[in-house]
Design an enzyme around this catalytic site. Structure first.
Site, mmCIF file in Angstrom:
data_model
loop_
_atom_site.group_PDB
_atom_site.id
_atom_site.type_symbol
_atom_site.label_atom_id
_atom_site.label_comp_id
_atom_site.label_asym_id
_atom_site.label_seq_id
_atom_site.Cartn_x
_atom_site.Cartn_y
_atom_site.Cartn_z
ATOM 1 N N THR A 1 0.804 -1.229 0.000
ATOM 2 C CA THR A 1 0.000 0.000 0.000
ATOM 3 C C THR A 1 0.834 1.275 0.000
ATOM 4 O O THR A 1 0.549 2.211 -0.745
ATOM 5 C CB THR A 1 -0.930 -0.007 1.229
ATOM 6 O OG1 THR A 1 -1.852 -1.087 1.054
ATOM 7 C CG2 THR A 1 -1.697 1.296 1.366
ATOM 8 N N ASP B 1 -9.593 -3.069 -0.043
ATOM 9 C CA ASP B 1 -8.433 -3.797 0.478
ATOM 10 C C ASP B 1 -8.791 -4.600 1.724
ATOM 11 O O ASP B 1 -8.437 -5.779 1.843
ATOM 12 C CB ASP B 1 -7.311 -2.807 0.797
ATOM 13 C CG ASP B 1 -6.051 -3.497 1.252
ATOM 14 O OD1 ASP B 1 -5.436 -4.213 0.434
ATOM 15 O OD2 ASP B 1 -5.659 -3.336 2.426
ATOM 16 N N HIS C 1 -1.173 -9.476 -0.811
ATOM 17 C CA HIS C 1 -0.525 -9.028 -2.051
ATOM 18 C C HIS C 1 0.897 -8.639 -1.650
ATOM 19 O O HIS C 1 1.303 -8.869 -0.526
ATOM 20 C CB HIS C 1 -1.297 -7.831 -2.618
ATOM 21 C CG HIS C 1 -1.556 -6.783 -1.575
ATOM 22 N ND1 HIS C 1 -0.637 -5.827 -1.232
ATOM 23 C CD2 HIS C 1 -2.609 -6.611 -0.736
ATOM 24 C CE1 HIS C 1 -1.120 -5.093 -0.246
ATOM 25 N NE2 HIS C 1 -2.307 -5.540 0.083
#
Ligand SMILES: [Zn+2]
Length: 544
Positions: free
Chosen positions: A82, A292, A479
């Site tokens: 992020t 997210d 991720h």
């Protein structure tokens, strides 16, 4: 105004339509600069998610599909987290230049016992740690578009609001006039900042919402095919509809209501500050974090993400209604900080045998302990967990080279590891200039490399190996890899009256700043990106 969701209505002081129309400056050329730049980041909005749902959008996102659509935008670097991702969106620079190489890195020189440094903190503040930190912009090494606009005309105003501090800070930059983020309980800013009335109204509206139990959201008909239970580590996901108990703050964070609240606050700030009606072009950055949290909590292929996509579309539609009613000529861009892919358990059920959790043997603490035993070296030897790995600074120069060679050898032998590079190898790699899908792993690593902050060793896992050792509530999918399911995101530009088109070739999120710069008539030297032509006709956005 009827389409606006209740949270937006309750937060806005005055319906936008009732406000005086903004007075646009008389256009000096056929292509006047917009009066307001709106940059939206949808956290974890992968190109795959966009492809899956783009034909289902009917509201705000459907409108953006009529603009300049780049379905294959790249967060081109290796560390697709992020903070690095948000650092590229409004700086035009890759993490190697923004300095934001990860959400957290290790700084053994940090003057505190906790050597893990969080990307948007000031670790020099007494008593703070990487997970109980003082939010700061000190680690961001380059200016944002808002700062460039202010340098060109100090009357430009810059606002940044987000569901995460790192999104607000990395997109707002160092000189934002207003910068607000959700801290887990409410919306906050830097110490000493006055609370604008609309921020207080948003706080109150969200507090009232969270205090009440929430009923399940409706399931759109097109979500029904995803409605099936998946067992993850002893509990079930896949059929959620965001019903929650009173005072469930984590449930709120991972729900569509969290995005609606940030959009409501953004709309209110635009109204109250009369953004776009000032003496120079203004900018607002908006970080929508719920996609997210929904992905991490429930994966990407259940009813939860399907409902989130429908509600995101609706909330963005409501926000655009407010903007339209203001009469301001705005240029919008929407993108994401990174992608993701679905969680292991559902992938396995769908017979994708490559999908797997990381082997605990690959953890740097274990590898370091084994090397220490074999080489007769005391201490941790290696610091970190996976990704960037650091040699203990207490090692002698001779020990360092032996440990490094041994670590590379051991990591390269692990079946889940795609590559193990030394910092020297990454540093010696030129910054790539070819299209991002053609980059080697080493080139992806180079775009994430900072000599001061990166590890002495970089370990990259093979595709579809998740760094989650054991899934748990709120954390079933993640991720951060150098693979395209984490790198590819959509980039959508929209401005009223402009002809839309789609460009399927790859572009990068670092292209956004030089492109917006061209739209504004602002030169943006020192960026890694290139200007994208937003005009499908003979005119060229980039020639100004
Ligand atoms: Zn993210």
């Amino acid at each position: 105004m009827k389409r606006l969701i209740p949270l937006i209505l309750s937060t806005l002081a005055v319906p936008a339509a009732a406000q005086t129309q903004a007075t646009p400056v008389a256009p000096a050329s056929p292509r006047p600069a917009p009066r307001l730049v709106v940059a939206i980041s949808v956290d974890q909005f992968s190109a795959d998610l966009f492809a899956q749902y783009r034909n289902r959008y009917t509201d705000g996102l459907a409108r953006l599909l009529g603009g300049a659509v780049f379905p294959s935008g790249y967060q081109s670097h290796a560390a697709t987290e992020t903070c690095p991702g948000h650092s590229t969106i409004l700086t035009g620079n890759r993490p190697a230049n923004t300095g934001i190489i990860a959400n957290n890195w290790i700084d053994q020189r940090a003057g505190r016992p906790d050597k893990v440094v969080y990307c948007s903190e000031d670790e020099r503040v007494a008593g703070s740690t990487h997970d109980s930190y003082t939010v700061s912009d000190i680690h961001l090494k380059v200016p944002t578009l808002g700062e460039r606009m202010k340098a060109a005309d100090p009357r430009s105003r810059v606002v940044s609001v987000a569901g995460k501090d790192r999104a607000a800070v990395m997109m707002g930059g160092h000189k934002a006039d207003e910068l607000w983020w959700w801290d887990g309980k409410t919306y906050v800013s830097y110490a000493g900042r006055a609370v604008p009335p609309v921020v207080q109204r948003t706080r109150d509206a969200v507090a009232a919402l969270v205090a009440r139990p929430q009923a399940a959201l409706p399931l759109p008909g097109w979500c029904r095919g995803l409605d099936r239970p998946i067992n993850v580590g002893g509990y079930t996901v896949g059929q959620g509809r965001f019903a929650r108990d009173a005072d469930d703050l984590r449930g709120f964070r991972a729900s569509p209501a969290a995005d609606a609240a940030v959009l409501a606050m953004a709309a209110g700030l635009i109204q109250d500050m009369r953004l776009g009606a000032g003496l120079a072009t203004d900018l607002i950055a908006i970080g929508l974090s719920a996609t997210d949290y929904v992905g991490h909590s429930f994966g990407t292929q259940g009813t939860e993400m399907c409902i989130q996509q429908a509600e995101l579309d609706r909330a963005i539609g409501g926000f655009l209604d407010v903007l339209d009613a203001s009469g301001v000529d705005y240029q919008l861009v929407l993108t994401a900080d990174h992608g993701a892919h679905d969680m292991t358990e559902r992938q396995v059920e769908r017979a994708m045998p490559m999908e797997t959790h990381i082997d605990p043997q690959a953890n740097a603490k274990r590898v370091g302990a084994a090397i220490g035993r074999d080489l007769g070296i005391a201490g941790p030897v290696l610091l970190g967990s996976e990704g960037d790995i650091y040699l203990d600074r207490a090692l002698t120069a001779a020990q360092r080279s032996r440990v490094l060679a041994e670590a590379v050898r051991r990591y390269a032998a692990l079946p889940q590891v795609a590559a193990a590079y030394t910092a020297a190898q990454v540093a010696a790699t030129p910054m790539p200039t070819s299209p991002p899908e053609t980059w080697t792993l080493l080139e992806r690593a180079r775009a994430s490399y900072d000599a001061e902050r990166s590890g002495d060793l970089l370990v990259l896992l093979k595709p579809r190996v998740t760094t989650i050792e054991r899934p748990g509530p709120g954390y079933v999918e993640t991720h951060g890899s150098p693979w395209d399911y984490d790198r590819r995101v959509p980039i959508l530009f929209w401005r009223k009256g402009r002809t839309g088109f789609e460009q399927p070739l790859s572009v990068e999120t670092v292209d956004i700043v030089p492109t917006l710069g061209a739209v504004l008539g602002l030169r943006t030297p020192g960026v890694d990106g290139r200007c994208l032509d937003l005009d499908p006709g003979p005119a060229d956005t980039c020639k100004f």
